[in-house]
Design a protein around this motif. Structure first.
Motif, PDB file in Angstrom:
ATOM      1  N   CYS A 199     -23.156 -35.903  67.842  1.00 31.77           N
ATOM      2  CA  CYS A 199     -22.858 -37.017  66.944  1.00 31.77           C
ATOM      3  C   CYS A 199     -24.019 -38.017  67.011  1.00 31.77           C
ATOM      4  O   CYS A 199     -24.466 -38.385  68.094  1.00 31.77           O
ATOM      5  CB  CYS A 199     -21.555 -37.685  67.400  1.00 31.77           C
ATOM      6  SG  CYS A 199     -21.318 -39.369  66.778  1.00 31.77           S
ATOM      7  N   CYS A 202     -22.567 -41.513  68.967  1.00 28.83           N
ATOM      8  CA  CYS A 202     -22.227 -41.566  70.398  1.00 28.83           C
ATOM      9  C   CYS A 202     -22.868 -40.433  71.197  1.00 28.83           C
ATOM     10  O   CYS A 202     -22.787 -40.400  72.417  1.00 28.83           O
ATOM     11  CB  CYS A 202     -20.714 -41.558  70.582  1.00 28.83           C
ATOM     12  SG  CYS A 202     -19.953 -39.972  70.195  1.00 28.83           S
ATOM     13  N   CYS A 223     -16.233 -37.467  64.260  1.00 25.08           N
ATOM     14  CA  CYS A 223     -16.577 -37.200  65.644  1.00 25.08           C
ATOM     15  C   CYS A 223     -15.316 -37.308  66.493  1.00 25.08           C
ATOM     16  O   CYS A 223     -14.553 -38.265  66.353  1.00 25.08           O
ATOM     17  CB  CYS A 223     -17.621 -38.212  66.110  1.00 25.08           C
ATOM     18  SG  CYS A 223     -17.915 -38.173  67.896  1.00 25.08           S
ATOM     19  N   CYS A 226     -15.975 -40.652  68.907  1.00 27.52           N
ATOM     20  CA  CYS A 226     -16.067 -42.036  68.409  1.00 27.52           C
ATOM     21  C   CYS A 226     -15.475 -42.215  67.015  1.00 27.52           C
ATOM     22  O   CYS A 226     -15.341 -43.338  66.547  1.00 27.52           O
ATOM     23  CB  CYS A 226     -17.510 -42.522  68.439  1.00 27.52           C
ATOM     24  SG  CYS A 226     -18.548 -41.785  67.172  1.00 27.52           S
ATOM     25  N   VAL A 228     -16.592 -41.463  63.964  1.00 28.08           N
ATOM     26  CA  VAL A 228     -17.392 -41.657  62.741  1.00 28.08           C
ATOM     27  C   VAL A 228     -17.471 -40.356  61.957  1.00 28.08           C
ATOM     28  O   VAL A 228     -17.261 -39.281  62.501  1.00 28.08           O
ATOM     29  CB  VAL A 228     -18.836 -42.170  63.066  1.00 28.08           C
ATOM     30  CG1 VAL A 228     -18.791 -43.477  63.819  1.00 28.08           C
ATOM     31  CG2 VAL A 228     -19.643 -41.116  63.814  1.00 28.08           C
TER      32      VAL A 228
HETATM   33 ZN   LIG Z   1     -19.457 -39.885  67.940  1.00 32.25          ZN
END
Ligand SMILES: [Zn+2]
Length: 234
Positions: A199, A202, A223, A226, A228
């Protein structure tokens, strides 16, 4: 690249500009506060010396009023002395006049001190007013620069907001909601590129099956760590 991904990225590009402009405007705030504070301090100092001048002027006025009263009373004693007959009464009156003269002399000395104080404080008020003017003048150039930056940022912000509105109108409703929800989260942006197999936000590695979806462009997974949206750059 999938058209829906392109549209989302256009939206994020507009948001990127909006955030950058907002950050730039915000970054100016501490300096503006400092400038405001300097003027405020000079103005506060002026208010204080003006107050002190007012006190001194009142004191001087009070002394003048009191001295006037003493002078009138002294004049009455002198007149009275002219028609007083008894020697004892006259000498008592003389003693009173002498005492009053001493008191008046002391009051006069106080008045001179008080008048000096008024003058000194008038000078301080003048200096205080000059300090305020000097502070304001010293800031003129920088204030103009700041105003120019603010104006530029505001204009680019308005432009980006227009672009964003148009970009948002092209994104399908539920995808827009997903984007908005992620945008409100901790990550600065809602969408990040896949970096190698991780990702882009992160750097947690993305499982193979999701990477395949991302690579084929058939899905826009989030993700697992995190949250996103992850996409593949072209
Ligand atoms: Zn992430």
């Amino acid at each position: 690249m999938q058209p829906k991904l392109k549209k989302l990225l256009a939206l994020q590009d507009a948001d990127r500009v909006i955030m950058a402009m907002e950050a730039e405007l915000e970054a100016l705030e501490p300096e503006i506060s400092l400038l405001d504070g300097s003027v405020q301090r000079a103005e506060d100092a002026l208010v204080a010396v003006r107050g002190a001048l007012e006190d001194a002027t009142t004191r001087r006025q009070d002394l003048e009023t009191r001295m006037e009263t003493y002078k009138v009373m002294q004049e009455r004693r002198r007149q009275k002395l002219e028609w007083v007959r008894g020697a004892k009464e006259a000498s008592a009156l003389m003693a009173e006049i002498d005492l009053a003269r001493t008191v008046l002399a002391k009051e006069e000395a106080d008045w001179i001190r008080s008048a000096d104080e008024v003058q000194e404080r008038e000078a301080r008020v003048e200096q205080g007013a000059a300090d305020v003017t000097a502070e304001v003048e010293s800031q003129v150039d920088r204030r103009a620069e700041i105003a120019k930056i603010q104006e530029e940022c505001q204009s680019r912000l308005a432009e980006a907001s227009e672009v964003r509105k148009k970009a948002a109108a092209k994104v399908e409703r539920n995808l827009l909601q997903v984007y908005a929800r992620i945008q409100k989260g901790r990550a600065p942006f809602a969408m990040y590129e896949l970096h190698a197999d991780a990702c882009g936000h992160c750097f947690t590695s993305v499982p193979m099956h999701l990477r395949q979806q991302i690579g084929s462009g058939e899905a826009l997974p989030t993700c697992e760590a995190c949250g996103v949206l992850i996409y593949q750059a072209e």
